[in-house]
Enzyme design. Sequence first.
Site, PDB file in Angstrom:
ATOM      1  N   ARG A 110       8.674 -13.053  13.352  1.00  0.00           N
ATOM      2  CA  ARG A 110       8.305 -11.383  14.570  1.00  0.00           C
ATOM      3  C   ARG A 110       6.943 -11.216  15.102  1.00  0.00           C
ATOM      4  NH1 ARG A 110      11.892  -7.618  10.803  1.00  0.00           N
ATOM      5  NH2 ARG A 110      13.293  -8.863  10.710  1.00  0.00           N
ATOM      6  N   GLU A 115       5.180  -9.291  16.234  1.00  0.00           N
ATOM      7  CA  GLU A 115       4.388  -7.882  15.736  1.00  0.00           C
ATOM      8  C   GLU A 115       3.153  -8.682  15.414  1.00  0.00           C
ATOM      9  OE1 GLU A 115       6.585  -6.733  11.890  1.00  0.00           O
ATOM     10  OE2 GLU A 115       7.941  -5.995  13.255  1.00  0.00           O
ATOM     11  N   ARG A 163       0.736  -6.892   4.288  1.00  0.00           N
ATOM     12  CA  ARG A 163       2.575  -7.177   4.202  1.00  0.00           C
ATOM     13  C   ARG A 163       3.131  -8.089   5.662  1.00  0.00           C
ATOM     14  NH1 ARG A 163       6.142  -1.932   3.565  1.00  0.00           N
ATOM     15  NH2 ARG A 163       5.924  -1.095   5.065  1.00  0.00           N
ATOM     16  N   HIS A 164       2.687  -7.851   6.592  1.00  0.00           N
ATOM     17  CA  HIS A 164       2.818  -8.674   7.586  1.00  0.00           C
ATOM     18  C   HIS A 164       2.441  -9.729   8.070  1.00  0.00           C
ATOM     19  CE1 HIS A 164       4.392  -4.282   8.658  1.00  0.00           C
ATOM     20  NE2 HIS A 164       5.183  -4.475   8.786  1.00  0.00           N
ATOM     21  N   GLU A 185       8.689  -1.712   0.957  1.00  0.00           N
ATOM     22  CA  GLU A 185      10.124  -1.896   1.801  1.00  0.00           C
ATOM     23  C   GLU A 185      10.490  -3.723   0.761  1.00  0.00           C
ATOM     24  OE1 GLU A 185      12.745  -4.266   4.583  1.00  0.00           O
ATOM     25  OE2 GLU A 185      10.896  -2.495   5.790  1.00  0.00           O
ATOM     26  N   SER A 214      16.138  -3.964   4.634  1.00  0.00           N
ATOM     27  CA  SER A 214      16.618  -3.981   4.998  1.00  0.00           C
ATOM     28  C   SER A 214      18.092  -3.927   4.992  1.00  0.00           C
ATOM     29  CB  SER A 214      16.079  -3.533   6.687  1.00  0.00           C
ATOM     30  OG  SER A 214      16.222  -2.330   7.207  1.00  0.00           O
ATOM     31  N   ARG A 242       7.050 -11.238   0.619  1.00  0.00           N
ATOM     32  CA  ARG A 242       6.643 -10.081  -0.429  1.00  0.00           C
ATOM     33  C   ARG A 242       7.934  -9.672  -1.574  1.00  0.00           C
ATOM     34  NH1 ARG A 242       8.236  -5.285   3.749  1.00  0.00           N
ATOM     35  NH2 ARG A 242       6.616  -6.360   5.772  1.00  0.00           N
TER      36      ARG A 242
END
Length: 531
Positions: free
Chosen positions: A303, A305, A311-312, A454, A457, A505
């Site tokens: 990812r 991002e 948490r990323h 979370e 998903s 996670r």
Amino acid sequence: MVKEEVQGATEEEQQAQSKKGLKKQQKEAEKAAKKAEKQAKLAADQHTTEEDDFAKDRYGVSAMVQSQQKLDRPLVRVHDLTVAKADQLLWVRARVHTSRAKGKQCFLVLRQQQFNVQALVAVGDRASKQMVKFAANITKESIVDVEAVVRRVEQKIESCSQQDVELHIERIFVISQAEPRLPLQLDDAVRPDGEGEEEGRATVNQDTRLDNRVIDLRTTTSQAIFRLQSGVCQLFRDTLTNKGFVEIQTPKIISAASEGGANVFTVSYFKTSAYLAQSPQLYKQMCICADFDKVFCVGPVFRAEDSNTHRHLTEFVGLDIEMAFNYHYHEVIESITDTMVQIFKGLRDNFQTEIQTVNKQFPSEPFKFLEPTLRLEFTEGVAMLREAGVEMGDEEDLSTPNEKLLGRLVKEKYDTDFYVLDKYPLAVRPFYTMPDPTDRKYSNSYDMFMRGEEILSGAQRIHDAQLLTERATHHQIDLEKIKAYIDSFRFGAPPHGGGGIGLERVCMLYLGLHNVRQTSMFPRDPKRLTP
């Protein structure tokens, strides 16, 4: 007259200089004599020492192991050193965790992974003074082979995992020597935050840990975390295999962004560009269309991002599930939640040692879950948040603070750390999500949460090529780039759904840790590409 004075002065200077030179030579000669004397004395001492040292063959630095020979010498694991082995003479290979010389003896703590044992070298008929001195000078973290007798102890050794025995060393050989200066001390790295501050004892910050990850991974806490993580993968695989799932491998270099977003890494691919997969999503679905019925995969997910949060990560391990269902996508939810419950039970029943080890440094409440798993609808979650004073729209996604708050509210009301939030607004989900049959504002999609964060998903996927094309166009996705994906549904596709779980996670939240980098062996984020 002036000429004579100058000449006289020059002669005096020369005499003074020659005196200085003489003195310098004398000093140098004395220095050299002293040095020679010292070396002669050292050589004599060494010679005497070697003559006197009856144990000289019982210790030393071994030749580098280059597979020269196959020794028939079993090595006992530190974990297996118990009172059952009392009075046995055996060999152990371990790291020197600490050493402390005291008079004619030296105490060592020998460590192997998350287990350690006290060892003793004492002057006697098996060990000389020189052997004790050698043992005391072995650098921390060096790997040694010791031959020792296991002795039962009167008083428990609280500082070691093997509390009922100690080793009385008869031979000790260094197999691999550590450099004297360590980038971090392991005792500092396992000290709970805040503990020892008054005495001025150090703790180790996260960047220092990650910069020296090989050392940090040796700590009892890190060993426990990654053994538990291995357990999560094993339980995930075993549970799904027992449910009739097939493990698949999917490509990580793809031609189009798998979720249609901009957060992808572009890689050069011969004369064109490709992307690193954000998810195995499209390939899992293709396998369902190819009649594999139930599939899962464990593999890296990328990812791009620019998120520097707790948490990323830019690369993490995805535990992905996809399955055909008969009548309702809740069949998928039930299958996934049951898998998670089996993982939680397996960790609780088989990894208590690891959980307790992590808890010593990072205390947290035991993880709670219900059977069957609690499932709330998105509208119920929003209502609970509004009741708690949060202002948010019906079709708004949950922010991280709101997720955490909802987690606390659910825990207070239902006493569970794990639950499902179902029926998300369609506007906040990917293009391939099946809309709700009665209210097009919502969708047949869900998230799963642990301790208010979370971890999964998922959704029922659109299995009709026409509807899929419409939704992709609505999301402004280049249809040409996902042609192979859409074509998969043109020749009959069963209704299906699934989800993707972030391994790191799950481990972080199960153990109640506060940063996903603690559960990623060599984490990748926007600021870290090494080690």
